[in-house]
Design a protein around this motif. Structure first.
Motif, PDB file in Angstrom:
ATOM      1  N   VAL A  77      60.115  73.884  14.632  1.00  0.00           N
ATOM      2  CA  VAL A  77      60.353  73.848  13.191  1.00  0.00           C
ATOM      3  C   VAL A  77      59.024  73.884  12.449  1.00  0.00           C
ATOM      4  O   VAL A  77      58.060  73.231  12.860  1.00  0.00           O
ATOM      5  CB  VAL A  77      61.122  72.563  12.794  1.00  0.00           C
ATOM      6  CG1 VAL A  77      61.395  72.531  11.297  1.00  0.00           C
ATOM      7  CG2 VAL A  77      62.419  72.458  13.595  1.00  0.00           C
ATOM      8  N   ALA A 104      57.692  72.755   8.885  1.00  0.00           N
ATOM      9  CA  ALA A 104      58.049  71.981   7.695  1.00  0.00           C
ATOM     10  C   ALA A 104      56.959  72.149   6.652  1.00  0.00           C
ATOM     11  O   ALA A 104      55.762  72.002   6.953  1.00  0.00           O
ATOM     12  CB  ALA A 104      58.218  70.509   8.050  1.00  0.00           C
ATOM     13  N   THR A 130      55.649  70.828   2.872  1.00  0.00           N
ATOM     14  CA  THR A 130      55.826  69.739   1.932  1.00  0.00           C
ATOM     15  C   THR A 130      54.655  69.665   0.957  1.00  0.00           C
ATOM     16  O   THR A 130      53.506  69.924   1.344  1.00  0.00           O
ATOM     17  CB  THR A 130      55.977  68.384   2.662  1.00  0.00           C
ATOM     18  OG1 THR A 130      56.072  67.329   1.705  1.00  0.00           O
ATOM     19  CG2 THR A 130      54.801  68.109   3.591  1.00  0.00           C
ATOM     20  N   VAL A 171      59.248  62.830   5.991  1.00  0.00           N
ATOM     21  CA  VAL A 171      58.698  63.953   6.764  1.00  0.00           C
ATOM     22  C   VAL A 171      58.009  63.431   8.021  1.00  0.00           C
ATOM     23  O   VAL A 171      58.192  63.970   9.126  1.00  0.00           O
ATOM     24  CB  VAL A 171      57.727  64.780   5.898  1.00  0.00           C
ATOM     25  CG1 VAL A 171      57.070  65.880   6.736  1.00  0.00           C
ATOM     26  CG2 VAL A 171      58.449  65.404   4.705  1.00  0.00           C
ATOM     27  N   ARG A 205      59.358  63.940  11.832  1.00  0.00           N
ATOM     28  CA  ARG A 205      58.488  64.679  12.749  1.00  0.00           C
ATOM     29  C   ARG A 205      58.211  63.864  14.010  1.00  0.00           C
ATOM     30  O   ARG A 205      58.307  64.389  15.132  1.00  0.00           O
ATOM     31  CB  ARG A 205      57.163  65.027  12.059  1.00  0.00           C
ATOM     32  CG  ARG A 205      56.185  65.765  12.979  1.00  0.00           C
ATOM     33  CD  ARG A 205      54.921  66.171  12.243  1.00  0.00           C
ATOM     34  NE  ARG A 205      54.166  67.105  13.069  1.00  0.00           N
ATOM     35  CZ  ARG A 205      53.152  66.739  13.865  1.00  0.00           C
ATOM     36  NH1 ARG A 205      52.768  65.472  13.924  1.00  0.00           N
ATOM     37  NH2 ARG A 205      52.519  67.647  14.593  1.00  0.00           N
ATOM     38  N   MET A 219      57.486  70.236  15.613  1.00  0.00           N
ATOM     39  CA  MET A 219      57.657  70.298  14.170  1.00  0.00           C
ATOM     40  C   MET A 219      56.278  70.344  13.516  1.00  0.00           C
ATOM     41  O   MET A 219      55.612  69.320  13.356  1.00  0.00           O
ATOM     42  CB  MET A 219      58.471  69.119  13.636  1.00  0.00           C
ATOM     43  CG  MET A 219      58.795  69.220  12.150  1.00  0.00           C
ATOM     44  SD  MET A 219      59.850  67.861  11.534  1.00  0.00           S
ATOM     45  CE  MET A 219      61.452  68.314  12.241  1.00  0.00           C
ATOM     46  N   VAL A 227      53.737  70.713  10.391  1.00  0.00           N
ATOM     47  CA  VAL A 227      53.805  70.308   8.988  1.00  0.00           C
ATOM     48  C   VAL A 227      52.662  70.964   8.228  1.00  0.00           C
ATOM     49  O   VAL A 227      51.489  70.828   8.599  1.00  0.00           O
ATOM     50  CB  VAL A 227      53.726  68.778   8.824  1.00  0.00           C
ATOM     51  CG1 VAL A 227      53.730  68.395   7.349  1.00  0.00           C
ATOM     52  CG2 VAL A 227      54.887  68.103   9.536  1.00  0.00           C
ATOM     53  N   HIS A 263      61.725  74.678   7.318  1.00  0.00           N
ATOM     54  CA  HIS A 263      62.310  73.587   6.539  1.00  0.00           C
ATOM     55  C   HIS A 263      61.361  73.238   5.393  1.00  0.00           C
ATOM     56  O   HIS A 263      60.260  72.730   5.620  1.00  0.00           O
ATOM     57  CB  HIS A 263      62.535  72.367   7.432  1.00  0.00           C
ATOM     58  CG  HIS A 263      63.330  71.278   6.785  1.00  0.00           C
ATOM     59  ND1 HIS A 263      64.028  70.335   7.513  1.00  0.00           N
ATOM     60  CD2 HIS A 263      63.560  70.965   5.478  1.00  0.00           C
ATOM     61  CE1 HIS A 263      64.642  69.499   6.689  1.00  0.00           C
ATOM     62  NE2 HIS A 263      64.355  69.865   5.444  1.00  0.00           N
ATOM     63  N   HIS A 288      60.470  70.963   2.178  1.00  0.00           N
ATOM     64  CA  HIS A 288      60.766  69.669   1.564  1.00  0.00           C
ATOM     65  C   HIS A 288      60.371  69.655   0.092  1.00  0.00           C
ATOM     66  O   HIS A 288      60.281  68.580  -0.514  1.00  0.00           O
ATOM     67  CB  HIS A 288      60.037  68.551   2.310  1.00  0.00           C
ATOM     68  CG  HIS A 288      60.572  68.300   3.683  1.00  0.00           C
ATOM     69  ND1 HIS A 288      61.556  67.363   3.934  1.00  0.00           N
ATOM     70  CD2 HIS A 288      60.280  68.871   4.881  1.00  0.00           C
ATOM     71  CE1 HIS A 288      61.838  67.360   5.229  1.00  0.00           C
ATOM     72  NE2 HIS A 288      61.079  68.257   5.822  1.00  0.00           N
ATOM     73  N   THR A 314      66.321  73.584   3.294  1.00  0.00           N
ATOM     74  CA  THR A 314      65.553  72.853   2.295  1.00  0.00           C
ATOM     75  C   THR A 314      66.066  71.423   2.188  1.00  0.00           C
ATOM     76  O   THR A 314      67.228  71.143   2.484  1.00  0.00           O
ATOM     77  CB  THR A 314      65.648  73.512   0.902  1.00  0.00           C
ATOM     78  OG1 THR A 314      67.015  73.474   0.465  1.00  0.00           O
ATOM     79  CG2 THR A 314      65.171  74.947   0.948  1.00  0.00           C
ATOM     80  N   SER A 315      65.186  70.529   1.775  1.00  0.00           N
ATOM     81  CA  SER A 315      65.573  69.155   1.454  1.00  0.00           C
ATOM     82  C   SER A 315      65.336  68.923  -0.030  1.00  0.00           C
ATOM     83  O   SER A 315      64.309  69.341  -0.576  1.00  0.00           O
ATOM     84  CB  SER A 315      64.759  68.139   2.262  1.00  0.00           C
ATOM     85  OG  SER A 315      65.265  67.989   3.559  1.00  0.00           O
ATOM     86  N   TYR A 372      70.102  72.240  12.192  1.00  0.00           N
ATOM     87  CA  TYR A 372      69.274  73.333  12.716  1.00  0.00           C
ATOM     88  C   TYR A 372      70.077  74.244  13.654  1.00  0.00           C
ATOM     89  O   TYR A 372      69.959  75.467  13.623  1.00  0.00           O
ATOM     90  CB  TYR A 372      68.050  72.768  13.443  1.00  0.00           C
ATOM     91  CG  TYR A 372      67.034  72.104  12.556  1.00  0.00           C
ATOM     92  CD1 TYR A 372      66.954  72.357  11.186  1.00  0.00           C
ATOM     93  CD2 TYR A 372      66.105  71.205  13.103  1.00  0.00           C
ATOM     94  CE1 TYR A 372      65.994  71.746  10.391  1.00  0.00           C
ATOM     95  CE2 TYR A 372      65.159  70.576  12.310  1.00  0.00           C
ATOM     96  CZ  TYR A 372      65.101  70.849  10.959  1.00  0.00           C
ATOM     97  OH  TYR A 372      64.157  70.250  10.180  1.00  0.00           O
TER      98      TYR A 372
END
Length: 367
Positions: free
Chosen positions: A4, A6, A8, A22, A26, A36, A38, A84, A86, A108-109, A363
Motif C-alpha cells: 500500500v 499511503a 498524508t 496513519v 502502518r 505500507m 507513507v 490510500h 488520507h 481515501t480516508s 483493500y
C-alpha cells in the motif's frame, strides 16, 4: 498482504489524530507482513524510517503545526497494489495521480471536515460561508474519484453523503486504539510527578478554538464539584483557557504536551474525560480514554454522538449547553464505577487490530 502507498498531509513529528491513525495502521500492517509506504510533508524534526518518504514542505501560516507538502510522488514508491489517500489536498492529489497513472485501486480516508476550519482563514462571515461552500465542492470532486471512502463514524459518513454530496461507496471503519498501549495503569507516580491530588477531570489534545474548550472550564465551574481540571496538550487557545479558568475560579492545571508513554497514566488518573468539540470525525482521544477505563462526557454533535455510547461509556450534552454539560459531568462522576466497567468490557471492539482487519477487507474488495 497488499503493498500500500499511503499519502498524508500530516505525519510525525506533528502529533494529532490523523498522524496517530496513519502510524498505528502502518505499524500493524507491517507487523502482519505487509508493506505500507507513507508519503508525507518532510520536517527537520523527524527522520524517516524505512518506507517513509518525506517530500519538500512549507509551514502553513493559518494553522500552527501543519505543513504543506509539495504534490509529488517519490521515485521509490513503486510496485504497490493499492493507493490510500488520507487527505484530499496536496499529497492526496499525488496519490490520485499515482492511482490513475498505474491504474490502481484508489482508497481515501475522510479525517477532517475541512469546511469547519474556514474561520482560520477569515473572520468575515460571508467569506467564511463561501470558503465552506468551495471546500465542500472540492471535496465532492476529489472523493468521487475514490473506489471507496473510509470514514471513522456514521456521522461523518452521513456528512459526506448528505452535505458534501459525494457519489461514491462509503464504509465506516473506526480508527481504532492501540489497546496494548492504552490500558488502565496505576497513576500514582504520574500524579506525584505533576503534583495532582484528589478527584481529577480533564482533556488532552490540541487546544484549538474550534474545539470549544472554554465550555470545559465553564461546565466545571457550573458543576460545583470538588475536582481539579487538568489539560494536557497545547495550542492557540491555551492562553484564553488559562485566563478563563482564573476568571471562573476553577482549579485548572495545564501540563502541556505529554510524552506518549504518559498518556495512559493521564487517562487513568481522570475520573472523567471532558470533550466538547463538535468538529471531530471520530474523536480518537475519547476512545483512548475509554480503553483506559475512563468514561467520557462528550458533546452530542459530530462524531462524538456515536463515539460516546450514552449511559454506557459516558454521557452526552447538547452543543453549547453549559448547564447540560455540568449535569452530565455530575452524573458521570456519580456513576463512575459502572461506566468504567463498561468501558473495559469494550476494549477489543475499539482496538486498532479490529480496525486493520476491516481495512484489509476493504483493500481486498477494491482490487
Amino acid at each position: 498482504m497488499d503493498a500500500v502507498a499511503a499519502f498524508t498531509d500530516t505525519y510525525l513529528p506533528t502529533v494529532n489524530g490523523v498522524t496517530y491513525t496513519v502510524k498505528t495502521w502502518r505499524d500493524t500492517w507491517l507487523a502482519r507482513g505487509g508493506r505500507m509506504d507513507v508519503v508525507y510533508p518532510g520536517s527537520d524534526d523527524y527522520g524517516p524510517d524505512d518506507g517513509e518518504f518525506p517530500v519538500r514542505s512549507l509551514p502553513f501560516p493559518f494553522y500552527e503545526g501543519f505543513r504543506l507538502g509539495m504534490p509529488r510522488i517519490p521515485d521509490d514508491v513503486e510496485n504497490v497494489d493499492v493507493v490510500h489517500a488520507h487527505t484530499p489536498f496536496a499529497l492526496g492529489l499525488s496519490g490520485l495521480r499515482l492511482a490513475r497513472r498505474e491504474d490502481l485501486p484508489f482508497v481515501t480516508s475522510y479525517h477532517t471536515p475541512t469546511g469547519e476550519y474556514a474561520a482560520y482563514l477569515t473572520s468575515i462571515t460571508s467569506v467564511e460561508d463561501r470558503l465552506e461552500g468551495l471546500s465542500e465542492r472540492y471535496e465532492r470532486w476529489f472523493f468521487d474519484h475514490a473506489d471507496t471512502i473510509i470514514t471513522p463514524s456514521a456521522v461523518s459518513k452521513r456528512y459526506l453523503l448528505d452535505t458534501v454530496g459525494v457519489d461514491a461507496d462509503v464504509t465506516v471503519i473506526s480508527n481504532g486504539v492501540d489497546i496494548d498501549r492504552f490500558s488502565p495503569v496505576d497513576a500514582v507516580s504520574f500524579r506525584e510527578k505533576y503534583d495532582l491530588s484528589g478527584p481529577l477531570v480533564g482533556y488532552t489534545g490540541r487546544h484549538g478554538f474550534e474545539k470549544c474548550l472554554g465550555d470545559v472550564v465553564d461546565a466545571v465551574a457550573e458543576a460545583d464539584i470538588d475536582a481539579t481540571l487538568v489539560f494536557g496538550g497545547d495550542g492557540p487557545a491555551r492562553e484564553s483557557l488559562e485566563q478563563r479558568a482564573e476568571n471562573r475560579g476553577v482549579d485548572a492545571r495545564f501540563l502541556g504536551f505529554l510524552p506518549r508513554e504518559e498518556l495512559s497514566a493521564f487517562y487513568s488518573s481522570l475520573d472523567a474525560f471532558l470533550f466538547p468539540s463538535p468538529v471531530e470525525t471520530q474523536g480518537l482521544v475519547a476512545l483512548e480514554a475509554n480503553a483506559c477505563g475512563t468514561p467520557v462526557v462528550g458533546v452530542d454533535s459530530g462524531a462524538l454522538a456515536d463515539t460516546v455510547d450514552d449511559g454506557v461509556t459516558g454521557y452526552h450534552f447538547a452543543a453549547g449547553d453549559v448547564e447540560g454539560f455540568a449535569a452530565a459531568l455530575r452524573r458521570t462522576l456519580a456513576e463512575r464505577e459502572r461506566l468504567r466497567a463498561n468501558c473495559l468490557d469494550r476494549r477489543e471492539q475499539i482496538s486498532v487490530d479490529h480496525a486493520v482487519d476491516e481495512l484489509a477487507d476493504i483493500y481486498e474488495r477494491v482490487r
